[in-house]
Design a protein around this motif. Sequence first.
Motif, PDB file in Angstrom:
ATOM      1  N   ASP A  20       0.822  -1.200   0.000  1.00  0.00           N
ATOM      2  CA  ASP A  20       0.000   0.000   0.000  1.00  0.00           C
ATOM      3  C   ASP A  20       0.864   1.262   0.000  1.00  0.00           C
ATOM      4  O   ASP A  20       1.993   1.259   0.506  1.00  0.00           O
ATOM      5  CB  ASP A  20      -0.898   0.024   1.236  1.00  0.00           C
ATOM      6  N   ILE A  21       0.308   2.335  -0.563  1.00  0.00           N
ATOM      7  CA  ILE A  21       0.974   3.636  -0.526  1.00  0.00           C
ATOM      8  C   ILE A  21       0.066   4.605   0.223  1.00  0.00           C
ATOM      9  O   ILE A  21      -1.077   4.841  -0.187  1.00  0.00           O
ATOM     10  CB  ILE A  21       1.247   4.177  -1.944  1.00  0.00           C
ATOM     11  N   VAL A  22       0.566   5.148   1.322  1.00  0.00           N
ATOM     12  CA  VAL A  22      -0.184   6.159   2.064  1.00  0.00           C
ATOM     13  C   VAL A  22      -0.035   7.492   1.326  1.00  0.00           C
ATOM     14  O   VAL A  22       1.049   8.059   1.264  1.00  0.00           O
ATOM     15  CB  VAL A  22       0.324   6.282   3.505  1.00  0.00           C
ATOM     16  N   VAL A  68      -5.367   6.019   1.335  1.00  0.00           N
ATOM     17  CA  VAL A  68      -4.354   5.006   1.036  1.00  0.00           C
ATOM     18  C   VAL A  68      -4.655   4.369  -0.312  1.00  0.00           C
ATOM     19  O   VAL A  68      -5.809   3.986  -0.585  1.00  0.00           O
ATOM     20  CB  VAL A  68      -4.334   3.910   2.124  1.00  0.00           C
ATOM     21  N   MET A  69      -3.639   4.280  -1.165  1.00  0.00           N
ATOM     22  CA  MET A  69      -3.767   3.512  -2.397  1.00  0.00           C
ATOM     23  C   MET A  69      -3.417   2.066  -2.056  1.00  0.00           C
ATOM     24  O   MET A  69      -2.258   1.744  -1.800  1.00  0.00           O
ATOM     25  CB  MET A  69      -2.858   4.051  -3.500  1.00  0.00           C
ATOM     26  N   VAL A  98       2.831  10.360  -7.511  1.00  0.00           N
ATOM     27  CA  VAL A  98       1.476  10.156  -7.014  1.00  0.00           C
ATOM     28  C   VAL A  98       0.906  11.499  -6.561  1.00  0.00           C
ATOM     29  O   VAL A  98       1.601  12.522  -6.551  1.00  0.00           O
ATOM     30  CB  VAL A  98       1.458   9.152  -5.835  1.00  0.00           C
ATOM     31  N   THR A  99      -0.343  11.491  -6.149  1.00  0.00           N
ATOM     32  CA  THR A  99      -1.007  12.688  -5.612  1.00  0.00           C
ATOM     33  C   THR A  99      -1.093  12.576  -4.091  1.00  0.00           C
ATOM     34  O   THR A  99      -0.650  11.592  -3.499  1.00  0.00           O
ATOM     35  CB  THR A  99      -2.427  12.829  -6.177  1.00  0.00           C
ATOM     36  N   ASP A 100      -1.737  13.566  -3.470  1.00  0.00           N
ATOM     37  CA  ASP A 100      -2.000  13.458  -2.034  1.00  0.00           C
ATOM     38  C   ASP A 100      -3.367  12.834  -1.774  1.00  0.00           C
ATOM     39  O   ASP A 100      -3.879  12.877  -0.652  1.00  0.00           O
ATOM     40  CB  ASP A 100      -1.899  14.827  -1.354  1.00  0.00           C
ATOM     41  N   GLY A 101      -3.978  12.261  -2.828  1.00  0.00           N
ATOM     42  CA  GLY A 101      -5.238  11.557  -2.672  1.00  0.00           C
ATOM     43  C   GLY A 101      -6.472  12.429  -2.683  1.00  0.00           C
ATOM     44  O   GLY A 101      -7.587  11.920  -2.526  1.00  0.00           O
ATOM     45  N   GLY A 124      -8.731   9.783 -11.754  1.00  0.00           N
ATOM     46  CA  GLY A 124      -9.056   9.516 -10.365  1.00  0.00           C
ATOM     47  C   GLY A 124      -7.983   9.995  -9.405  1.00  0.00           C
ATOM     48  O   GLY A 124      -6.880  10.380  -9.803  1.00  0.00           O
ATOM     49  N   ARG A 125      -8.311   9.943  -8.131  1.00  0.00           N
ATOM     50  CA  ARG A 125      -7.406  10.422  -7.083  1.00  0.00           C
ATOM     51  C   ARG A 125      -6.215   9.487  -6.854  1.00  0.00           C
ATOM     52  O   ARG A 125      -5.247   9.864  -6.189  1.00  0.00           O
ATOM     53  CB  ARG A 125      -8.184  10.603  -5.780  1.00  0.00           C
ATOM     54  N   PHE A 126      -6.297   8.285  -7.424  1.00  0.00           N
ATOM     55  CA  PHE A 126      -5.207   7.316  -7.249  1.00  0.00           C
ATOM     56  C   PHE A 126      -4.370   7.170  -8.518  1.00  0.00           C
ATOM     57  O   PHE A 126      -3.710   6.161  -8.731  1.00  0.00           O
ATOM     58  CB  PHE A 126      -5.785   5.970  -6.806  1.00  0.00           C
TER      59      PHE A 126
END
Length: 404
Positions: free
Chosen positions: A101-103, A111-112, A130-133, A379-381
């Motif tokens: 997983d990636i926080v 969490v991704m 990545v993004t901050d979600g 998407g956010r992920f």
Amino acid sequence: MKAFERLIHYTSFDTMSSEDSESCPSTPGQLVLADALAEEMKSLGFSDVRRDDSGYVYGTLPANCETAAPVIGLIAHMDTSEAAPGAGIKPRIVKNYGGGDIVLNREKNIVMRAQDYRNLSDYVGDDLIVTDGTTLLGADDKAGVAEILTAVEELNKNHTPHGAIAVAFTPDEEIGRGADHFDVEGFGADFAYTVDGGTLGELEYENFNAAGAVVTVHGVSVHPGDAKNRMRSAAQFAMEFHSMLPAAETPEHTEGYEGFYHLTRISGDAEEAELRYIIRDHDRNQFESRKETVRRIADYLNDKYGVGTFELSLTDSYYNMKQEIEKHPEIIERAERAMKEAGVTPRAVAIRGGTDGARLSFMGLPCPNLPTGGQNFHGRFEFIPIQAMDKIVEILVHLVKTDS
């Protein structure tokens, strides 16, 4: 500058397009990025750089070789999808991703999860942007923009021989309008490639036939305490319309060449309601059949509830480019050869979507689609491996170079 550095810079521009806008570009932020890209192109040695009133950016990198060569076009789009927030993007790099997983956002517990995004396992050891979600990343398609301009920088730095290269950056691709005002003649390419795909190695020259449907439902609103035999709820009628579409023919239940109906938006009340759909199918006959299904449902419900209760607007967006690209097998062979020279195994993949290239192919500019390396678009992920971006740059260099 590396491609990933350009991408991170471009994410600071809010370029989300808007289906509700009738202007071109649909949002002013796209013009801000367009102007910045025009200046960057001038600094890289492009000639005839122009940004038109609709937000399209064009320029040509002059040939530097003696060999006669075709004018090759490279195209990417500047806007991002409305499907997730596109302002205030906070990209970061997960270096040497170790799996699992990636926080993305500890404070908000975003969490991704590897079990939800199994494609993560393909990138163990890579450096992932990545993004901050809370937002999308915008690699679709700012990664394509970054890779094209980085490839040009590499050509210049290494004095690699090449023919004339026409480059264009388009607005509003995400809302299906990216080719609306494209100046094919002024662009001047013999053929082109959009750099707007996903996984490294994928080469796309088949796509969905696509249409949009808007169903407007008219009802009669009456106080619910006195509504018996009087209220005609548009919201209820809208639900009935949707229930008559095949339940299993939606994006979440289809794959490969299977088409679908996708409800993208629903709104309304007892007085009036609206349903918005996208309709997709690779097969043209089945595509036409899907549109006819929607027409039949509207006709049936108008017979049931009265003429004019349901208003249907159907608009074709683009068609499967395969029939046009197959007339020019040499441009597919060129792309496959470029990938192999970069050490990448090419894989022909049918797009479950579309690109500007689909419409441009029918406008006289054959235009298959190359990957950017990005994943989980819209998407956010969303994320993109830096190593994949570097490979795309290498592929583009091989694509346009000549022997001398």
